[in-house]
Design an enzyme around this catalytic site. Structure first.
Site, PDB file in Angstrom:
ATOM      1  N   GLY A  42     -20.177 -22.367  31.042  1.00 48.30           N
ATOM      2  CA  GLY A  42     -18.986 -21.523  31.212  1.00 48.30           C
ATOM      3  C   GLY A  42     -18.801 -20.856  32.556  1.00 48.30           C
ATOM      4  O   GLY A  42     -17.668 -20.544  32.936  1.00 48.30           O
ATOM      5  N   GLU A  94     -22.099 -14.567  33.909  1.00 45.18           N
ATOM      6  CA  GLU A  94     -21.719 -15.099  32.589  1.00 45.18           C
ATOM      7  C   GLU A  94     -20.207 -15.257  32.535  1.00 45.18           C
ATOM      8  O   GLU A  94     -19.483 -14.545  33.225  1.00 45.18           O
ATOM      9  CB  GLU A  94     -22.139 -14.092  31.506  1.00 45.18           C
ATOM     10  N   ASP A  95     -19.754 -16.188  31.695  1.00 42.93           N
ATOM     11  CA  ASP A  95     -18.317 -16.315  31.504  1.00 42.93           C
ATOM     12  C   ASP A  95     -17.790 -15.195  30.614  1.00 42.93           C
ATOM     13  O   ASP A  95     -16.812 -14.545  30.932  1.00 42.93           O
ATOM     14  CB  ASP A  95     -17.959 -17.696  30.915  1.00 42.93           C
ATOM     15  N   ASP A  98     -19.932 -11.462  24.468  1.00 43.45           N
ATOM     16  CA  ASP A  98     -19.325 -11.302  23.147  1.00 43.45           C
ATOM     17  C   ASP A  98     -20.238 -10.396  22.312  1.00 43.45           C
ATOM     18  O   ASP A  98     -20.265  -9.190  22.516  1.00 43.45           O
ATOM     19  CB  ASP A  98     -19.151 -12.710  22.557  1.00 43.45           C
ATOM     20  N   GLY A 100     -23.405 -10.324  22.670  1.00 40.58           N
ATOM     21  CA  GLY A 100     -24.461  -9.905  23.593  1.00 40.58           C
ATOM     22  C   GLY A 100     -25.818 -10.490  23.236  1.00 40.58           C
ATOM     23  O   GLY A 100     -26.777 -10.327  23.981  1.00 40.58           O
ATOM     24  N   THR A 102     -26.921 -13.609  23.167  1.00 41.10           N
ATOM     25  CA  THR A 102     -27.370 -14.624  24.131  1.00 41.10           C
ATOM     26  C   THR A 102     -27.941 -13.973  25.392  1.00 41.10           C
ATOM     27  O   THR A 102     -29.041 -14.306  25.837  1.00 41.10           O
ATOM     28  CB  THR A 102     -26.185 -15.524  24.562  1.00 41.10           C
ATOM     29  N   LEU A 103     -27.194 -13.036  25.935  1.00 37.99           N
ATOM     30  CA  LEU A 103     -27.604 -12.414  27.191  1.00 37.99           C
ATOM     31  C   LEU A 103     -28.821 -11.509  27.007  1.00 37.99           C
ATOM     32  O   LEU A 103     -29.674 -11.440  27.905  1.00 37.99           O
ATOM     33  CB  LEU A 103     -26.426 -11.630  27.775  1.00 37.99           C
ATOM     34  N   ASP A 154     -14.553 -22.808  27.155  1.00 38.05           N
ATOM     35  CA  ASP A 154     -14.125 -23.946  26.338  1.00 38.05           C
ATOM     36  C   ASP A 154     -13.823 -23.563  24.897  1.00 38.05           C
ATOM     37  O   ASP A 154     -14.183 -22.492  24.413  1.00 38.05           O
ATOM     38  CB  ASP A 154     -15.232 -25.008  26.306  1.00 38.05           C
ATOM     39  N   ARG A 160     -11.968 -26.387  29.728  1.00 40.44           N
ATOM     40  CA  ARG A 160     -12.706 -25.695  30.794  1.00 40.44           C
ATOM     41  C   ARG A 160     -11.981 -25.794  32.135  1.00 40.44           C
ATOM     42  O   ARG A 160     -12.135 -24.938  32.990  1.00 40.44           O
ATOM     43  CB  ARG A 160     -14.106 -26.296  30.965  1.00 40.44           C
TER      44      ARG A 160
HETATM   45  P1  IMP Z   1     -22.780 -13.870  22.573  1.00 40.24           P
HETATM   46  O1  IMP Z   1     -22.488 -12.754  23.565  1.00 40.24           O
HETATM   47  O2  IMP Z   1     -24.232 -14.112  22.353  1.00 40.24           O
HETATM   48  O3  IMP Z   1     -22.046 -13.656  21.284  1.00 40.24           O
HETATM   49  O4  IMP Z   1     -22.242 -15.253  23.091  1.00 40.24           O
HETATM   50  C1  IMP Z   1     -21.540 -15.383  24.225  1.00 40.24           C
HETATM   51  C2  IMP Z   1     -21.251 -16.852  24.438  1.00 40.24           C
HETATM   52  O5  IMP Z   1     -20.392 -17.357  23.399  1.00 40.24           O
HETATM   53  C3  IMP Z   1     -20.510 -17.012  25.730  1.00 40.24           C
HETATM   54  O6  IMP Z   1     -21.378 -17.251  26.804  1.00 40.24           O
HETATM   55  C4  IMP Z   1     -19.610 -18.184  25.425  1.00 40.24           C
HETATM   56  O7  IMP Z   1     -20.287 -19.391  25.716  1.00 40.24           O
HETATM   57  C5  IMP Z   1     -19.343 -18.110  23.947  1.00 40.24           C
HETATM   58  N1  IMP Z   1     -18.047 -17.423  23.671  1.00 40.24           N
HETATM   59  C6  IMP Z   1     -17.867 -16.223  23.076  1.00 40.24           C
HETATM   60  N2  IMP Z   1     -16.569 -15.911  22.998  1.00 40.24           N
HETATM   61  C7  IMP Z   1     -15.892 -16.942  23.567  1.00 40.24           C
HETATM   62  C8  IMP Z   1     -14.491 -17.207  23.809  1.00 40.24           C
HETATM   63  O8  IMP Z   1     -13.570 -16.426  23.483  1.00 40.24           O
HETATM   64  N3  IMP Z   1     -14.210 -18.376  24.444  1.00 40.24           N
HETATM   65  C9  IMP Z   1     -15.160 -19.276  24.836  1.00 40.24           C
HETATM   66  N4  IMP Z   1     -16.477 -19.062  24.634  1.00 40.24           N
HETATM   67  C10 IMP Z   1     -16.839 -17.916  24.004  1.00 40.24           C
HETATM   68 MG    MG Z   2     -21.606 -19.017  27.839  1.00 36.22          MG
END
Ligand code: IMP
Ligand code: MG
Length: 169
Positions: A42, A94-95, A98, A100, A102-103, A154, A160
């Protein structure tokens, strides 16, 4: 889910905001080298644009988080090529932030390599969805709780390469 006609942020709005972020980051790390670490896939367009707005010596790298199919708890981080973390000022790009989750995982893993500092820059932030206590240091835009696509983001691998930020619905 199809691409909505609605535009969240135009190319011009993104370029303007990325310029501001670049100046913010340049100011923060003044006189030092910054190591930009993009989370694939992303962040690839954001990295290309933001890196050119940062007027400092940089090291640039990417990583991908690989989620094992056998167990959702077994996750692996793959670096795209050699990237030095120890003793460096690392800024994760990061793109979108959400929940959090993953990060938070990524930060924990990267800390093990002992960076001199570790900060987060996210293009988009969905603060209402946060499940862990994580505060990004630089944020492009706060966005509503809808699925955003374009400018690197995506939906099922598509969109993308849209030059602007939009929605699927
Ligand atoms: P989280 O913060 O662990 O929930 O996940 C974040 C990841 O989910 C991001 O790096 C994106 O790859 C994916 N993601 C979450 N929301 C969106 C969205 O609205 N569009 C595209 N990808 C998203
Ligand atoms: Mg991502």
């Amino acid at each position: 889910m199809n691409l909505s006609r609605e535009i969240l942020k135009s190319e011009a709005e993104i370029a303007e905001r990325v310029g501001v972020l670049g100046r913010e980051i340049t100011g923060h790390y003044q006189g030092q080298e910054v190591s930009l670490l993009g989370v694939l896939k992303g962040s690839f367009i954001f990295m290309a644009d933001l890196a050119r707005e940062i007027k400092l010596p940089t090291q640039i790298g990417f990583l991908e988080i690989i989620v094992s199919r056998k167990s959702e708890f077994l996750t692996e981080i793959a670096f795209s090529s050699s990237f030095h973390i120890e003793g460096r000022h690392v800024l994760i790009l990061e793109d979108i932030l959400d929940t959090g989750v993953t990060l938070a995982y990524l930060m924990q893993q990267i800390q093990l390599f002992q960076p001199r500092s570790l900060r987060i820059c996210t293009l988009l932030d969905k603060p209402h969805r946060r499940k862990v206590d994580l505060q990004p240091d630089h944020v492009g835009f706060q966005v509503p709780d809808r699925h955003v696509v374009g400018y690197g983001l995506d939906y099922q691998g598509q969109y993308r390469n849209l030059p602007y930020l939009g929605f699927v619905e």
